[in-house]
Design a protein around this motif. Structure first.
Motif, short mmCIF file in Angstrom:
data_model
loop_
_atom_site.label_atom_id
_atom_site.label_comp_id
_atom_site.label_asym_id
_atom_site.label_seq_id
_atom_site.Cartn_x
_atom_site.Cartn_y
_atom_site.Cartn_z
N LEU A 92 48.90 17.59 47.19
CA LEU A 92 49.31 18.54 48.23
C LEU A 92 49.16 17.98 49.63
O LEU A 92 49.82 18.44 50.57
CB LEU A 92 48.49 19.83 48.11
N GLY A 93 48.25 17.02 49.81
CA GLY A 93 47.95 16.56 51.16
C GLY A 93 46.86 17.37 51.82
O GLY A 93 46.83 17.55 53.03
N VAL A 94 45.93 17.85 50.98
CA VAL A 94 44.78 18.62 51.46
C VAL A 94 43.54 17.73 51.34
O VAL A 94 43.28 17.14 50.28
CB VAL A 94 44.59 19.91 50.63
N MET A 95 42.77 17.61 52.41
CA MET A 95 41.58 16.77 52.39
C MET A 95 40.51 17.35 51.46
O MET A 95 40.28 18.56 51.46
CB MET A 95 41.01 16.62 53.80
N VAL A 96 39.87 16.50 50.69
CA VAL A 96 38.75 16.88 49.84
C VAL A 96 37.48 16.72 50.66
O VAL A 96 37.21 15.65 51.22
CB VAL A 96 38.69 16.02 48.58
N ASP A 97 36.67 17.78 50.70
CA ASP A 97 35.44 17.80 51.50
C ASP A 97 34.24 17.76 50.58
O ASP A 97 34.09 18.62 49.70
CB ASP A 97 35.42 19.06 52.36
N VAL A 98 33.35 16.78 50.80
CA VAL A 98 32.18 16.60 49.94
C VAL A 98 30.91 17.24 50.50
O VAL A 98 29.85 17.13 49.88
CB VAL A 98 31.93 15.11 49.66
N SER A 99 30.99 17.90 51.65
CA SER A 99 29.83 18.66 52.13
C SER A 99 29.48 19.74 51.10
O SER A 99 30.37 20.32 50.48
CB SER A 99 30.11 19.29 53.49
N HIS A 100 28.22 20.01 50.95
CA HIS A 100 27.67 21.06 50.08
C HIS A 100 27.61 20.70 48.61
O HIS A 100 26.84 21.32 47.87
CB HIS A 100 28.45 22.39 50.23
N ILE A 101 28.39 19.74 48.13
CA ILE A 101 28.37 19.48 46.69
C ILE A 101 27.19 18.58 46.34
O ILE A 101 26.58 17.93 47.18
CB ILE A 101 29.70 18.88 46.19
N SER A 102 26.84 18.53 45.05
CA SER A 102 25.71 17.73 44.59
C SER A 102 26.03 16.25 44.70
O SER A 102 27.19 15.83 44.80
CB SER A 102 25.38 18.08 43.14
N ASP A 103 24.98 15.44 44.64
CA ASP A 103 25.18 13.99 44.69
C ASP A 103 26.06 13.52 43.53
O ASP A 103 26.95 12.68 43.71
CB ASP A 103 23.84 13.26 44.62
N ALA A 104 25.81 14.05 42.33
CA ALA A 104 26.62 13.64 41.18
C ALA A 104 28.09 13.98 41.41
O ALA A 104 28.99 13.18 41.09
CB ALA A 104 26.11 14.31 39.90
N ALA A 105 28.34 15.16 41.96
CA ALA A 105 29.72 15.57 42.23
C ALA A 105 30.35 14.64 43.27
O ALA A 105 31.53 14.28 43.18
CB ALA A 105 29.77 17.01 42.69
N PHE A 106 29.56 14.26 44.29
CA PHE A 106 30.08 13.35 45.32
C PHE A 106 30.60 12.08 44.67
O PHE A 106 31.72 11.63 44.96
CB PHE A 106 28.99 13.01 46.33
N TRP A 107 29.79 11.45 43.84
CA TRP A 107 30.19 10.17 43.26
C TRP A 107 31.42 10.32 42.38
O TRP A 107 32.28 9.42 42.32
CB TRP A 107 29.02 9.56 42.49
N TYR A 155 41.70 21.45 54.30
CA TYR A 155 40.64 20.78 53.56
C TYR A 155 39.93 21.82 52.71
O TYR A 155 39.97 23.02 53.01
CB TYR A 155 39.67 19.99 54.44
N VAL A 156 39.32 21.35 51.63
CA VAL A 156 38.59 22.24 50.72
C VAL A 156 37.21 21.66 50.45
O VAL A 156 37.06 20.54 49.96
CB VAL A 156 39.33 22.41 49.38
N THR A 157 36.18 22.43 50.84
CA THR A 157 34.79 22.14 50.47
C THR A 157 34.64 22.65 49.03
O THR A 157 34.69 23.85 48.80
CB THR A 157 33.81 22.86 51.40
N LEU A 158 34.47 21.76 48.08
CA LEU A 158 34.65 22.13 46.68
C LEU A 158 33.74 23.26 46.23
O LEU A 158 34.13 24.12 45.45
CB LEU A 158 34.47 20.90 45.80
N ALA A 159 32.47 23.28 46.69
CA ALA A 159 31.53 24.35 46.33
C ALA A 159 30.71 24.69 47.57
O ALA A 159 30.79 24.02 48.59
CB ALA A 159 30.62 23.93 45.19
N HIS A 160 29.90 25.77 47.45
CA HIS A 160 29.02 26.11 48.57
C HIS A 160 27.59 26.19 48.06
O HIS A 160 27.02 25.18 47.66
CB HIS A 160 29.48 27.40 49.26
N ALA A 161 26.97 27.36 48.06
CA ALA A 161 25.54 27.46 47.79
C ALA A 161 25.19 27.45 46.31
O ALA A 161 24.04 27.21 45.94
CB ALA A 161 24.98 28.72 48.44
N ARG A 162 26.18 27.73 45.46
CA ARG A 162 25.94 27.74 44.01
C ARG A 162 27.11 27.05 43.31
O ARG A 162 28.19 26.91 43.89
CB ARG A 162 25.79 29.19 43.50
N PRO A 163 26.92 26.64 42.06
CA PRO A 163 28.05 26.04 41.34
C PRO A 163 29.19 27.05 41.22
O PRO A 163 28.96 28.26 41.15
CB PRO A 163 27.46 25.73 39.96
#
Length: 377
Positions: A171-186, A132-140
């Motif tokens: 690839l079959g890698v889960m997309v993780d929405v933790s840490h990303i902004s609300d706009a990015a989530f949607w 899985y990949v958490t798309l971003a962390h503490a900064r863009p």
């Protein structure tokens, strides 16, 4: 019941802890929240190792090498304790490892920046076991805005971020929405062909205004997309009181550092932090508070859409008193039993929900012409 269920925890920050301290978590350790004896005592079967890339490392161009070093730490754990731990890169691996009495160590990358470090990076990290990949962390970063940063660099996902979501689907890698902004989530929900996860996010309902947690509308959308919310145990994610304490401490620490012209990681800053905590005791959450979050998600969208993402070794000394380490998952089970959840429902929360989503992500990859690579053939 802990030892009769498959317990999956989708976020444990062991690799960077081991890199920094040199601890051997295949044996009992005095520090941290995870080691083999405690994980075994708690009934943990699947411990997603967080390949955490600090934003500063990614921005300096060192993310790919840093990620490889952390993945090496996980490989080393398995090599040193092959009768205790095993790699897992597909759901079939997990099932085989459970049957063999081994704790699976799949991996998720927290901060997907390294996936942009070369055209071969996605395939490279897939081959190395990232699932899985958490798309971003503490900064863009190059792909997404962060919930902790209000600059709105991309107003959600960048064009490269949208492309990465589709590549992860292939690839079959889960997309993780933790840490990303609300706009990015949607935007992730709109783009992804596969279900997505929140690997370590609590419910914003209990901590209003804290964007790092997930709102009720977002929970509904994630569930409609067949995803799962993995609840964070950290007190400052779970209760408004602990969040307020953390915000007050952050403000006081920054003021002190600015006045003294010192770095956040300096000895003086650490002394200040200890003194502040002595003078202002931290308001720890309880296991009941964590179960509140599980219960809230279950009542909102169904028990099929919630699981566990402790953030062990990632939230410092902020864990609830009854959830201090990996031996304490049975306390969550007890809390759910007290609220009338059936054994079958609790098994879903403990791990089967996450495994269902992971399987669905694998199915999307196969439908897109990809192959699912397993560590154990």
């Amino acid at each position: 019941m802990a030892h009769d269920s498959v317990i999956v925890d989708t976020h444990i920050d062991v690799p960077i802890r081991v890199m920094m301290t040199g601890e051997d978590v295949t044996q009992a350790t005095s520090g941290g929240a995870f080691d083999y004896p405690r994980a075994r005592a708690g009934g943990l079967d699947v411990a997603f190792m967080s390949i955490f890339i600090p934003a500063s490392v990614d921005e300096a161009g060192g993310g790919r090498a840093f990620a490889d070093k952390l993945i090496d730490q996980v490989d080393d754990m398995v090599q040193r304790a092959p009768t205790e731990f095993a790699l897992a890169t597909c759901v079939a691996d997990v099932r085989r490892n459970v049957a063999a009495g081994l704790i699976s160590l799949p991996m998720g990358m927290e901060n997907g920046g390294p996936f942009g470090a070369g055209a071969d990076a996605p395939a490279h990290f897939y081959e190395r076991g990232i699932r899985y990949v958490t798309l971003a962390h503490a900064r863009p970063n190059a792909f997404s805005d962060s919930s902790y940063d209000k600059s709105a660099r991309w107003h959600g996902l960048s064009p490269e971020g949208r492309a990465l979501v589709l590549r992860l689907n292939d690839l079959g890698v889960m997309v993780d929405v933790s840490h990303i902004s609300d706009a990015a989530f949607w935007q992730v929900i709109a783009v992804s062909a596969a279900p997505v996860i929140a690997s370590h996010s609590a419910a914003r309902y209990f901590v209003p205004g804290f964007e790092r947690d997930i709102s009720d509308d977002m929970i509904r959308a994630l569930a409609a997309h067949n995803g799962v919310v993995q609840v964070n145990f950290g007190s400052s994610f779970v209760t408004a009181a602990a969040r307020a304490w953390a915000d007050a401490f952050d403000a006081a620490a920054k003021q002190y550092q600015d006045e003294q012209h010192i770095a956040p990681d300096s000895d003086a800053a650490k002394t200040f932090a200890k003194s502040y905590r002595d003078d202002h005791p931290f308001p720890y959450a309880s296991v009941d508070d964590v179960v509140d979050h599980i219960d809230h998600v279950a009542k909102l969208v169904g028990v099929e859409h919630v699981g566990l993402g402790s953030d062990f070794d990632g939230v410092g000394d902020t864990l609830p008193n009854e959830l201090k380490d990996a031996s304490m998952y049975p306390n969550v089970i007890a809390g759910l039993l007290d609220r009338g959840y059936s054994d079958a429902q609790i098994k879903l929360v403990l791990g089967e929900n996450l495994l269902r989503v992971w399987s669905a992500v694998e199915q999307v990859a196969r439908a897109h012409g990809g192959r699912v690579q397993c560590a154990n053939h």
